[in-house]
Design a protein around this motif. Structure first.
Motif, short mmCIF file in Angstrom:
data_model
loop_
_atom_site.label_atom_id
_atom_site.label_comp_id
_atom_site.label_asym_id
_atom_site.label_seq_id
_atom_site.Cartn_x
_atom_site.Cartn_y
_atom_site.Cartn_z
N UNK A 148 -7.28 10.45 -0.99
CA UNK A 148 -7.19 11.07 -2.31
C UNK A 148 -5.83 11.72 -2.51
N UNK A 149 -5.32 11.60 -3.72
CA UNK A 149 -4.12 12.34 -4.12
C UNK A 149 -4.55 13.25 -5.27
N UNK A 201 -10.88 -0.16 -4.12
CA UNK A 201 -11.07 0.37 -5.48
C UNK A 201 -10.18 1.59 -5.67
N UNK A 202 -9.88 1.86 -6.93
CA UNK A 202 -9.12 3.08 -7.25
C UNK A 202 -9.84 3.76 -8.41
N UNK A 217 -8.32 6.28 -3.56
CA UNK A 217 -8.22 4.87 -3.17
C UNK A 217 -9.18 4.64 -2.02
N UNK A 218 -10.02 3.62 -2.14
CA UNK A 218 -10.95 3.32 -1.06
C UNK A 218 -10.73 1.87 -0.61
N UNK A 219 -10.59 1.67 0.69
CA UNK A 219 -10.27 0.33 1.21
C UNK A 219 -11.21 -0.02 2.35
N UNK A 220 -11.58 -1.29 2.47
CA UNK A 220 -12.41 -1.67 3.61
C UNK A 220 -11.61 -1.56 4.90
N UNK A 221 -12.25 -1.00 5.93
CA UNK A 221 -11.60 -0.90 7.23
C UNK A 221 -11.64 -2.28 7.88
N UNK A 229 0.84 -1.21 0.00
CA UNK A 229 0.00 0.00 0.00
C UNK A 229 0.87 1.26 0.00
N UNK A 230 1.97 1.24 0.76
CA UNK A 230 2.88 2.39 0.75
C UNK A 230 3.36 2.65 -0.68
N UNK A 231 3.74 1.56 -1.37
CA UNK A 231 4.23 1.68 -2.75
C UNK A 231 3.12 2.22 -3.68
N UNK A 232 1.89 1.77 -3.47
CA UNK A 232 0.79 2.26 -4.33
C UNK A 232 0.63 3.77 -4.16
N UNK A 233 0.67 4.27 -2.90
CA UNK A 233 0.56 5.72 -2.70
C UNK A 233 1.80 6.43 -3.22
N UNK A 234 2.97 5.79 -3.09
CA UNK A 234 4.19 6.38 -3.64
C UNK A 234 4.06 6.55 -5.16
#
Ligand code: ADP
Length: 263
Positions: A184-185, A235-236, A250-254, A149-154
């Motif tokens: 959101x970015x 989802x993205x 990016x939306x993720x289930x908590x 996930x860090x890489x996806x936001x990177x």
């Protein structure tokens, strides 16, 4: 796999079995087509830097040149080799996602992964003359693979930096709604034309190939980010106005198992 079973009576058991098998054959066909296209595209992506390394080296060998010229040649050879290295790294990441052998997931703080990506992007944003702002983030645990996930936001931040001209800004923010955490970015960059949107997450697809290459892109960032997010049940999406900017969300289930714990 051209052949398909004839479905005589779609309602009976044999008919249903035949329809199921036909649907499976369709899926296998699509997978073959995608694999062939990926191989062809990857070969093309490899060819371009290799051809340019070769051409540079041949020209340098053909005639005596000044030390400055040699240095210039070496600089561009190193640049192209670096691109090949990045391409190989990203293809490996993609093949790990494809293989289903994803790293283990554990309860993690989504905001920590986002904060790390933002901190790592700060230097590049400043060098590019961009204002990178971090606003509220969802206070949420997710059942996730922190590094993925860090890489996806990177990758989303890297794109926002590459596709936003100097003087612009990038804003990262998020929140919680309906058992999901969203981040959101947003950027004030060049935006994405509407006709490019359906293909944006395709492997090696670039809306603007020359800008992507100039900025060192290999055209796999978004496809990897999407694979990682979807592996988490997320989802993205993107909204974009050409000429004024893009917002990737990016939306993720908590993680339902985790009660909110103090930090
Ligand atoms: P690349 O390495 O080319 O950036 P990506 O898979 O990360 O590959 O992105 C695919 C394409 O989507 C890019 O080439 C670019 O055309 C477009 N794109 C991605 N993010 C943005 C953005 N924030 N602003 C404008 N265009 C973008």
């Amino acid at each position: 796999l051209g052949e398909r079973l004839v479905v005589k009576n779609p309602g009976d058991e044999l008919g249903r079995l035949a329809s199921t098998l036909n649907a499976m054959l369709d899926r296998i066909d699509r997978a073959f087509v995608a694999t062939r296209r990926f191989t062809a595209d990857a070969a093309h992506e490899l060819k371009t830097p290799v051809a340019s390394i070769r051409a540079e080296a041949e020209v340098a060998l053909a005639a005596r040149r000044s030390p400055e010229d040699y240095e210039e040649t070496l600089r561009s050879v190193v640049e192209e080799a670096a691109r090949l290295g990045r391409l190989a790294d990203r293809m490996l990441e993609l093949s790990r996602e494809d293989s289903g052998a994803a790293p283990p997931r554990r309860t993690m703080r989504l905001d920590d992964a986002v904060r790390e990506a933002v901190a790592a992007a700060r230097g590049a944003a400043t060098r590019a003359g961009l204002d990178l702002r971090l606003e509220d983030l969802p206070d949420a645990d997710v059942d996730g693979d922190h590094e993925g996930l860090r890489q996806a936001f990177a990758d989303l931040l890297d794109n926002a930096i590459k596709y936003t001209p100097a003087g612009g800004s990038i804003t990262v923010r998020g929140g919680l709604a309906d058992g999901r955490a969203a981040v959101e970015v947003s950027d004030t960059g060049v935006g994405i034309p509407g006709d490019a949107l359906p293909r944006l997450y395709d492997r090696f697809y670039r809306a603007d190939p020359s800008r992507s290459r100039r900025t060192g892109g290999v055209g796999l960032g978004l496809s990897i980010a999407k694979a990682v997010v979807e592996r988490h049940g997320g989802t993205i999406d993107v909204e974009s106005v050409p000429g004024s900017g893009s917002t990737f969300r990016v939306s993720l289930p908590v993680d339902p198992a985790s009660s909110r714990r103090p930090r």
